[in-house]
Design an enzyme around this catalytic site. Structure first.
Site, PDB file in Angstrom:
ATOM      1  N   LYS A 116       0.694  16.740 -29.611  1.00 33.06           N
ATOM      2  CA  LYS A 116       0.545  17.042 -31.092  1.00 33.06           C
ATOM      3  C   LYS A 116       0.061  15.880 -31.787  1.00 33.06           C
ATOM      4  O   LYS A 116      -0.543  16.129 -33.132  1.00 33.06           O
ATOM      5  CB  LYS A 116       2.022  17.414 -31.302  1.00 33.06           C
ATOM      6  CG  LYS A 116       2.280  19.010 -30.950  1.00 33.06           C
ATOM      7  CD  LYS A 116       3.592  19.500 -31.237  1.00 33.06           C
ATOM      8  CE  LYS A 116       3.824  20.855 -30.810  1.00 33.06           C
ATOM      9  NZ  LYS A 116       3.927  20.999 -29.414  1.00 33.06           N
TER      10      LYS A 116
HETATM   11  C1  LIG Z   1       3.747  21.890 -28.581  1.00 33.67           C
HETATM   12  C2  LIG Z   1       3.799  21.943 -27.027  1.00 33.67           C
HETATM   13  C3  LIG Z   1       3.304  22.752 -26.269  1.00 33.67           C
HETATM   14  C4  LIG Z   1       2.657  23.951 -26.797  1.00 33.67           C
HETATM   15  O1  LIG Z   1       1.498  23.833 -27.271  1.00 33.67           O
HETATM   16  P1  LIG Z   1       0.938  25.027 -28.227  1.00 33.67           P
HETATM   17  O2  LIG Z   1      -0.209  24.690 -29.094  1.00 33.67           O
HETATM   18  O3  LIG Z   1       2.045  25.555 -29.062  1.00 33.67           O
HETATM   19  O4  LIG Z   1       0.304  26.139 -27.191  1.00 33.67           O
HETATM   20  C5  LIG Z   1       3.303  22.444 -24.833  1.00 33.67           C
HETATM   21  N1  LIG Z   1       3.825  21.169 -24.573  1.00 33.67           N
HETATM   22  C6  LIG Z   1       4.326  20.428 -25.438  1.00 33.67           C
HETATM   23  C7  LIG Z   1       5.042  19.062 -24.635  1.00 33.67           C
HETATM   24  C8  LIG Z   1       4.400  20.487 -26.635  1.00 33.67           C
HETATM   25  O5  LIG Z   1       4.968  19.695 -27.419  1.00 33.67           O
END
Ligand SMILES: *Cc1c(COP(=O)(O)O)cnc(C)c1O
Length: 474
Positions: A116
């Site tokens: 993120k």
């Molecule tokens: C947020 C997150 C996801 C999921 O990602 P999306 O964009 O919601 O599909 C997967 N793995 C980790 C470690 C995350 O923090």
């Protein structure tokens, strides 16, 4: 480049206008009127990445989505967001090869050790630039049970004109995740622990956002995963990864993506729609298989909160996928009326919709390249063990979901598995799988022992508003 709503009843807007927005006023999500084309640009992007690096590639790609932002400004934003003082390597997203021939794209080398950061760092810099230009300030209000909160706080820390109020369910995150947030000592970062569960936190955010007078008076905004700028920033790493494993302009590459809210993989879909030679997008879910169910059956059935399993890949524990509407909009060729019917009428009234009999649903593998599957706790442990045994690489449980799925599909083209977090965040599962402590990057040394900065409130919107008033000032 104008942005329109997936439900068709909001005025078209420019990138800078939707930057600070969440949902479109008609309840839909903003999407570009038309995707920009990568045709003829892939070789140029290859030279830019090779000669100038990731930040320059990001500025070039993002200029297609944000032509209303002045080029010099976008370059400045990208070079402040993507450099070796923010990410662990100068490549920003290095790609390595596993013994089985698949590739691992390291998306989690940023400040919070989750993918993120790649979107959030861009957002922090872009928000600051835009708010300075407008002479405005923003108070970001959010709720988190995992990676979003720390990623947002690290990205907004030190950005002028921006404060963060982040709600967490008291005592329900891993000690490491909690320490990541609570160790931040800055008056503009306000951690608020709620005596309740994640849904209570979300209800409080919703209650404040629905008080339009309060929202306007205190400039309340959000950074949730439906923000289009986050999606756009993520498109960049699909292109960077494609460039890093291909050597010519038409070489197909597939990606396998651990998926929750359909944000990460949506960016892969956008890159593919732009004409980047992506063959398959393999969607990996855990036991919370809302999306895997859709891609297999044509039925999108959201779960009640009580129907969400708490798994060992917790960032994928979702009841509905908030970005999925954008894909359905493309599936139906931009037919906003149909999207409004599915998401605005059928879903709220009956909790699901079924498009299994439509020609559009049947066209998905051919037109859009999606494959999907789900995995279990035992699969995750096995994948962590196998990759450790064969490569001496530790992967986190979310990445393990993707490795499991990548191995289920044997494809002729190169396959890149998206690594979405570092194992240090999920110590207990790593211990269970390989009886080893995951390595801890130096920046996280001893964070659990640092003083904790947070306030505790009940499930009381009055209390929350009181804190916001006190910090922002009347
Ligand atoms: C947020 C997150 C996801 C999921 O990602 P999306 O964009 O919601 O599909 C997967 N793995 C980790 C470690 C995350 O923090």
């Amino acid at each position: 480049m104008r942005y329109i709503s997936t439900r068709g009843a909001a005025p078209a807007a420019a990138f800078a206008d939707i930057l600070l927005e969440g949902l479109a006023p008609d309840g839909g999500l903003y999407v570009p009127e038309q995707y920009p084309s990568a045709a003829g640009k892939l070789d140029t992007w290859r030279s830019i990445l090779d000669a100038q690096g990731y930040a320059a590639l990001a500025a070039s790609v993002l200029s297609l989505f944000a032509p209303d932002i002045e080029a010099g400004e976008l370059e400045g934003v990208c070079s402040r967001a993507y450099n070796a003082s923010v990410f662990a390597t100068p490549e920003i997203v290095p790609v390595t090869r596993l013994a089985d021939g698949r590739y691992l794209a390291h998306l989690s080398d940023g400040p919070s050790a989750a993918f993120k950061d790649l979107a959030m760092q861009f957002l922090g810099q872009m928000f600051e630039a835009e708010l300075s230009r407008r002479g405005q300030s923003l108070n970001i209000l959010g709720a988190t049970s995992g990676d979003t909160g720390s990623s947002a706080e690290y990205a907004m820390l030190g950005r002028s004109h921006i404060r963060v109020f982040m709600l967490t369910p008291e005592g329900r995150m891993t000690p490491f995740q909690q320490a990541q947030m609570y160790s931040i000592d800055d008056p503009a970062i306000v951690n608020i622990a709620v005596d309740g569960v994640f849904d209570d936190c979300q209800d409080l955010v919703k209650a404040v956002s629905e008080d339009l007078d309060f929202k306007a008076k205190y400039s309340i905004g959000a950074v949730n995963s439906i923000n289009w700028a986050r999606v756009a920033a993520q498109v960049v790493y699909y292109i960077a990864c494609w460039l890093r494993v291909s050597s010519s302009a038409d070489e197909p590459v597939s990606f396998c993506v651990p998926t929750g809210n359909f944000g990460n993989i949506l960016a892969g879909h956008v890159a593919r729609q732009m004409g980047v030679p992506i063959k398959h997008l393999i969607l990996a879910t855990n036991e919370n298989n809302v999306l895997d169910e859709f891609f297999h059956t044509g039925i999108y059935r959201v779960r009640p909160a009580s129907g969400v399993f708490a798994t060992s890949s917790p960032s994928m524990d979702i009841s509905k996928a908030s970005n999925f509407e954008r894909f359905v909009f493309d599936l139906f060729g931009g037919d906003a009326e149909r999207v409004r019917h599915l998401f605005g009428e059928l879903l709220p009234s009956q909790g699901f919709f079924d498009i299994s009999s439509t020609p559009e649903f049947k066209s998905i593998p051919e037109r859009f390249g999606f494959l999907s599957g789900s995995s279990t706790h035992a699969d995750r442990l096995a994948a962590i063990r196998q990759v450790w045994a064969s490569d001496k690489v530790m992967i986190d449980p979310h990445t393990a979901d993707a490795v499991t799925l990548a191995r289920r599909f044997v494809l002729p083209e190169p396959c890149v598995v998206m690594e979405t977090a570092l194992p240090v965040k999920f110590q207990a599962t790593m211990e269970e799988a390989i009886h080893l402590d995951p390595p801890r990057p130096a920046r996280f040394a001893g964070i659990e022992e640092k003083p904790k900065h947070y306030r505790l409130i009940g499930k009381d919107v009055g209390e929350l508003k009181g804190i916001i008033r006190e910090v922002v000032g009347d």
